[in-house]
Write a protein that holds these residues in place. Structure first.
Motif, PDB file in Angstrom:
ATOM      1  N   PRO A 128       0.837  -1.214   0.000  1.00 46.78           N
ATOM      2  CA  PRO A 128       0.000   0.000   0.000  1.00 46.78           C
ATOM      3  C   PRO A 128       0.865   1.254   0.000  1.00 46.78           C
ATOM      4  O   PRO A 128       2.017   1.212   0.432  1.00 46.78           O
ATOM      5  CB  PRO A 128      -0.786  -0.109   1.317  1.00 46.78           C
ATOM      6  N   LYS A 146      -0.028   3.806   9.123  1.00 48.65           N
ATOM      7  CA  LYS A 146       0.387   2.414   9.319  1.00 48.65           C
ATOM      8  C   LYS A 146      -0.834   1.517   9.503  1.00 48.65           C
ATOM      9  O   LYS A 146      -0.907   0.433   8.916  1.00 48.65           O
ATOM     10  CB  LYS A 146       1.309   2.315  10.544  1.00 48.65           C
ATOM     11  N   ARG A 171      -2.558   0.991   6.211  1.00 51.53           N
ATOM     12  CA  ARG A 171      -1.785   0.073   5.355  1.00 51.53           C
ATOM     13  C   ARG A 171      -1.984  -1.364   5.818  1.00 51.53           C
ATOM     14  O   ARG A 171      -2.186  -2.267   5.002  1.00 51.53           O
ATOM     15  CB  ARG A 171      -0.298   0.438   5.388  1.00 51.53           C
ATOM     16  N   GLN A 207      -5.430  -2.647   4.856  1.00 51.94           N
ATOM     17  CA  GLN A 207      -5.477  -2.962   3.427  1.00 51.94           C
ATOM     18  C   GLN A 207      -4.754  -4.277   3.136  1.00 51.94           C
ATOM     19  O   GLN A 207      -5.257  -5.130   2.389  1.00 51.94           O
ATOM     20  CB  GLN A 207      -4.840  -1.825   2.613  1.00 51.94           C
ATOM     21  N   ASN A 228       4.932  -8.072   3.408  1.00 47.58           N
ATOM     22  CA  ASN A 228       4.672  -6.643   3.615  1.00 47.58           C
ATOM     23  C   ASN A 228       4.073  -6.375   4.998  1.00 47.58           C
ATOM     24  O   ASN A 228       4.359  -5.346   5.621  1.00 47.58           O
ATOM     25  CB  ASN A 228       3.739  -6.109   2.522  1.00 47.58           C
ATOM     26  N   GLU A 269       5.611  -4.034   8.038  1.00 49.74           N
ATOM     27  CA  GLU A 269       4.873  -3.028   8.809  1.00 49.74           C
ATOM     28  C   GLU A 269       5.019  -3.299  10.309  1.00 49.74           C
ATOM     29  O   GLU A 269       5.218  -2.382  11.097  1.00 49.74           O
ATOM     30  CB  GLU A 269       3.390  -3.036   8.420  1.00 49.74           C
TER      31      GLU A 269
END
Length: 201
Positions: free
Chosen positions: A36, A42, A45, A48, A68, A72
């Protein structure tokens, strides 16, 4: 059970979730093409990414999305915390678990809302076979991030290792509800379901 242990250790040591080698990389990681936009918060993201992970039916694509998510999770927002996490990783790789715990004790004390600090410490306790302490740290992790499929996987493995197959199955099913394409979780659900059905006869 060795397979379970190897899987849990591989979650920690695999390239997908290892911390970057340099502190400046930790602050600004390279985003994967399907990540994202950085302009999002954060939390947005992560939301998502988890939505994408749940919908994705290609195993490789799901692995990239999961990577991913790990990226994060690793972002603590503090250069000193990131550095201690890197030091703890190196200590774990050298099997200096007491040293790793010293760093991780500082991480969770200095930043108790950083879920990955708790998860990393849970992993070290697991590797030391301190299952009670590992479960306590898993509980902290899941309070901060209920979708933490790594922590749920650890919980499932502890339940299996301590003979609580039904609880292990339920934990793996929670993993699959979040990350449907995780092959190891699929395999464990199938195996445990079969074992429990056999025991029920």
């Amino acid at each position: 059970m060795r397979i379970l242990f190897a899987f849990f250790v591989s979650l920690l040591l695999s390239g997908a979730i290892c911390l970057p080698a340099r502190a400046d990389d930790a602050v600004a990681p390279q985003a994967a093409p399907d990540a994202p936009p950085a302009a999002m918060t954060k939390q947005a993201r992560l939301d998502q990414l988890f939505s994408d992970l749940k919908r994705e039916r290609n195993e490789r694509a799901a692995e990239r999305i999961a990577g991913n998510i790990w990226n994060e999770w690793f972002q603590s927002g503090s250069a000193s915390i990131d550095l201690m996490m890197q030091w703890s990783q190196k200590a774990i790789e050298s099997q200096k678990f007491d040293v790793a715990l010293d760093f991780l004790d500082q991480v969770v004390t200095l930043q108790p809302t950083y879920a990955e600090g708790w998860n990393r410490r849970a992993t070290v306790h697991f590797m030391m076979k301190n299952y009670g302490k590992s479960m306590s740290d898993i509980d902290h992790t899941l309070q901060l991030e209920p979708r933490h499929f790594g922590a749920l996987s650890g919980l499932a493995q502890i339940m299996a290792l301590t003979g609580h197959k039904q609880s292990a199955l339920e934990a793996w099913q929670k993993v699959l509800a979040i990350y449907p394409m995780l092959r190891s979780a699929q395999d464990q659900v199938a195996t445990l379901s079969e074992e429990l059905a056999g025991e029920g006869i």
